[in-house]
Design an enzyme around this catalytic site. Structure first.
Site, short mmCIF file in Angstrom:
data_model
loop_
_atom_site.label_atom_id
_atom_site.label_comp_id
_atom_site.label_asym_id
_atom_site.label_seq_id
_atom_site.Cartn_x
_atom_site.Cartn_y
_atom_site.Cartn_z
N TRP A 1 0.86 -1.01 0.32
CA TRP A 1 0.25 0.14 0.15
C TRP A 1 1.26 0.75 -0.52
O TRP A 1 1.62 1.16 1.19
CB TRP A 1 -1.41 -0.01 1.07
CG TRP A 1 -2.02 1.11 1.01
CD1 TRP A 1 -3.10 1.46 0.36
CD2 TRP A 1 -1.35 2.40 2.67
NE1 TRP A 1 -3.01 3.27 0.57
CE2 TRP A 1 -2.09 3.52 2.15
CE3 TRP A 1 -0.53 2.38 3.00
CZ2 TRP A 1 -2.21 4.42 2.02
CZ3 TRP A 1 -0.70 3.89 3.67
CH2 TRP A 1 -0.74 4.88 2.80
N GLU B 1 -2.82 -3.06 -2.35
CA GLU B 1 -4.57 -2.04 -1.80
C GLU B 1 -4.66 -0.98 -1.97
O GLU B 1 -3.48 0.20 -2.13
CB GLU B 1 -4.49 -1.82 -0.37
CG GLU B 1 -5.18 -1.70 0.60
CD GLU B 1 -4.41 -1.16 2.17
OE1 GLU B 1 -3.13 -1.64 2.59
OE2 GLU B 1 -5.56 -0.83 2.81
N LYS C 1 -6.82 2.40 -2.40
CA LYS C 1 -7.64 4.00 -1.63
C LYS C 1 -8.32 4.66 -2.23
O LYS C 1 -7.62 5.52 -3.53
CB LYS C 1 -5.84 4.14 -0.25
CG LYS C 1 -6.63 4.70 0.53
CD LYS C 1 -5.99 5.05 1.86
CE LYS C 1 -6.14 6.09 2.50
NZ LYS C 1 -5.14 6.11 3.79
N ASP D 1 -9.42 -2.94 1.42
CA ASP D 1 -9.93 -2.37 3.13
C ASP D 1 -11.29 -1.06 3.14
O ASP D 1 -11.48 -0.78 2.72
CB ASP D 1 -8.79 -1.28 3.29
CG ASP D 1 -8.23 -1.03 4.88
OD1 ASP D 1 -10.05 -0.14 5.17
OD2 ASP D 1 -7.72 -0.50 5.08
N HIS E 1 -11.78 2.02 1.93
CA HIS E 1 -11.29 3.12 1.29
C HIS E 1 -12.14 3.41 0.00
O HIS E 1 -11.26 3.06 -0.89
CB HIS E 1 -10.47 2.23 0.70
CG HIS E 1 -8.89 1.91 1.99
ND1 HIS E 1 -7.83 1.56 1.92
CD2 HIS E 1 -8.49 2.89 3.07
CE1 HIS E 1 -6.32 1.90 2.06
NE2 HIS E 1 -7.11 2.22 3.12
N HIS F 1 -8.54 -6.50 4.66
CA HIS F 1 -8.33 -5.71 5.85
C HIS F 1 -9.36 -4.14 6.45
O HIS F 1 -10.43 -3.81 5.89
CB HIS F 1 -7.77 -4.11 5.05
CG HIS F 1 -6.06 -4.17 5.71
ND1 HIS F 1 -5.16 -3.15 5.21
CD2 HIS F 1 -5.99 -5.48 5.36
CE1 HIS F 1 -4.07 -4.13 5.25
NE2 HIS F 1 -4.52 -5.05 5.68
N ASP G 1 -11.92 7.46 6.42
CA ASP G 1 -11.19 6.33 6.52
C ASP G 1 -11.36 6.20 7.99
O ASP G 1 -9.53 6.48 8.17
CB ASP G 1 -10.51 6.07 5.34
CG ASP G 1 -9.31 5.20 5.66
OD1 ASP G 1 -9.46 3.87 6.20
OD2 ASP G 1 -8.09 5.05 5.64
N ASP H 1 -10.76 4.37 10.65
CA ASP H 1 -10.01 2.98 11.26
C ASP H 1 -10.06 2.86 12.80
O ASP H 1 -10.20 2.41 13.63
CB ASP H 1 -8.04 3.01 11.15
CG ASP H 1 -8.12 2.64 9.62
OD1 ASP H 1 -8.24 1.61 9.35
OD2 ASP H 1 -7.09 3.80 9.24
N ASP I 1 -7.48 -4.36 9.74
CA ASP I 1 -7.26 -3.19 10.06
C ASP I 1 -7.30 -1.36 10.31
O ASP I 1 -7.93 -0.83 10.40
CB ASP I 1 -6.28 -2.37 8.78
CG ASP I 1 -5.29 -1.48 8.65
OD1 ASP I 1 -4.89 -0.76 9.58
OD2 ASP I 1 -5.62 -0.78 7.40
C1 RNT Z 1 -3.69 2.64 4.91
C2 RNT Z 1 -4.06 1.06 4.58
C3 RNT Z 1 -2.93 0.77 4.87
C4 RNT Z 1 -2.54 0.91 6.51
C5 RNT Z 1 -1.61 0.02 6.94
C6 RNT Z 1 -0.48 0.53 8.17
O1 RNT Z 1 -4.94 3.90 4.42
O2 RNT Z 1 -5.19 1.26 5.25
O3 RNT Z 1 -3.08 -1.31 5.19
O4 RNT Z 1 -3.23 0.85 7.70
O5 RNT Z 1 -0.89 -0.46 6.05
ZN ZN Z 2 -5.54 -1.36 4.67
#
Ligand code: RNT
Ligand code: ZN
Length: 420
Positions: A186, A227, A229, A260, A263, A287, A295, A297, A327
């Protein structure tokens, strides 16, 4: 108590059996599904490369709950604590910045498997696999906001080398542990404001990825994922590695795609993407995260989308093709509790999905009996699911119910509170 949970389970077993669901078989299946715990919940995505370096790449951790892990040993001890409260055998997901370089400054393009020997030994002692990520952020060479898609050849070359060494590290982990490591790329690359040329950086990124993946590695040791985004803080207008970009790359190059949950656009969900993507790519990395308005998290909870993700994996028969990773990073609550809550919820969602009378539901749908489909799905929500979950925890020698929190509090008192 043992007796009470035993009795509750027996009643639940009968109730599910009446629907044609075998709870014992569901638990046996569940025990074979690993969840990859992300190391970075334990120290706010800090790593050990440079204690002074701040987090960037558009990532943000909020909160300052005391007691975060400051060393690899502390992080492993904290992960041990979390894992002791989570039923089943799982995996652990590292980033390159968690290398152990014996106090020596090691450039990221010089990292070697030996810098992860401590992690490999630890994982081996726990019978766990490892997953891995090159770290394309929190570094002076990422300050421009561009890494693998940089117009600057010096910058781009450095990050390509980082990608190359990280794949070798992933392969070394997978070989040592006898289970393939998923190494996930990523990058934070993107523009804050509206770009003129959306094509240029994407062509450069394709070239960089081709260079990183040029070396053939045994898929029994390492598997590559990419990955995408939508945006990041400071990269609101354009992200080089968008969804379409990496979906295309994964299909064309037989790579794993990483989805993810945070994302995509706010009402777009990854649960619906699983079966679409798996029609064209062999394997997926997830993720699993919880985006709250952006986003963000947040710690994963047992919400509708988490259940939908698990349902799509189970209903699609995709267990062997989906690598489930977490994640999230929340520094406003006890970090070990965050791991435990998020991971237990992921496992609960999988169990919930495994307890569906799938044949009957599918038959109703195929026959156009949407009344039965809706009725059954709603009745399932109030089935004695918790009795099966509690029994699964007890069978796996981890605390039943919220008792795990007592253990985290004791650990906080004796270990975390002593950290400055
Ligand atoms: C970032 C991505 C990525 C990170 C990690 C730390 O937006 O989601 O996966 O969260 O690699
Ligand atoms: Zn991620």
């Amino acid at each position: 108590m043992a007796n009470r949970s035993e009795k509750a389970y027996e009643l639940a077993r009968q109730a599910y059996a009446e629907l044609g669901v075998d709870t014992d078989a569901a638990m046996d299946k569940l025990a074979t599904i690993p969840v990859s715990l992300h190391c970075w919940q334990g120290d706010d995505v800090g790593g050990f490369e440079n204690p002074e370096a701040g987090l960037d790449g558009g990532l943000a951790v909020t909160g300052n709950y005391p007691g975060k892990a400051r060393t690899p040993d502390e992080l492993r001890a904290d992960a041990d604590e979390a894992l002791s409260l989570i039923p089943g055998t799982h995996r652990f997901n590292l980033h390159a910045i968690y290398a152990e370089t014996a106090g020596k400054r090691m450039e990221r393009n010089e990292l070697q498997p030996e810098h992860f020997a401590g992690w490999i030994d630890w994982a081996k002692s726990k019978g766990m696999g490892l997953d891995f990520n090159p770290t394309f952020f929190s570094h002076s060479k990422a300050n421009s906001g561009f890494t693998l898609s940089s117009y600057d050849e010096g910058i781009r070359g450095f990050w390509v080398e980082h990608g190359i060494v990280c794949r070798r590290i992933g392969a070394a982990m997978g070989k040592a542990l006898g289970t393939p490591t998923v190494t996930n790329v990523w990058i934070p690359d993107g523009f804050k404001d509206i770009p003129v040329d959306r094509k240029g950086p994407r062509e450069i990124l394709k070239k960089s990825l081709d260079e990183i993946f040029a070396e053939p590695l045994d898929p029994m040791h390492n598997r590559d994922a990419v990955e995408s985004k939508l945006f990041g803080i400071g990269a609101e207008s354009y992200t080089t590695g968008s969804h379409e970009f990496y979906l295309g790359y994964a299909v064309a190059n037989k790579k794993l795609l990483c989805l993810d949950a945070g994302h995509y656009h706010p009402t777009e969900v990854i649960s619906d993407k699983i079966s679409s993507v798996l029609t064209f790519v062999d394997e997926l990395l997830l993720h699993v995260s919880r985006p709250v308005r952006w986003d963000s998290d947040h710690v994963v909870i047992l919400d509708d989308e988490l259940r939908a993700i698990a349902q799509q994996i189970i209903r699609g028969g995709y267990i062997d093709r989906v690598h489930i990773g977490l994640d999230f990073f929340d520094a406003s609550i006890n970090r070990i509790a965050a791991w435990v809550i998020g991971t237990r919820c992921m496992i609960k969602a999988l169990l919930y999905a495994l307890l569906e009378p799938l044949d009957r539901l599918k038959a109703a749908e195929r026959e156009g009996d949407f009344t039965e489909r809706l009725a059954l799905l709603e009745e399932l929500k109030t089935m004695p699911f918790s009795a099966v979950w509690d029994y699964y925890c007890r069978k796996n020698d981890v605390p039943v119910g919220v008792k795990w929190l007592d253990e985290v509090k004791t650990y906080e008192k004796h270990v975390l509170s002593k950290r400055s």
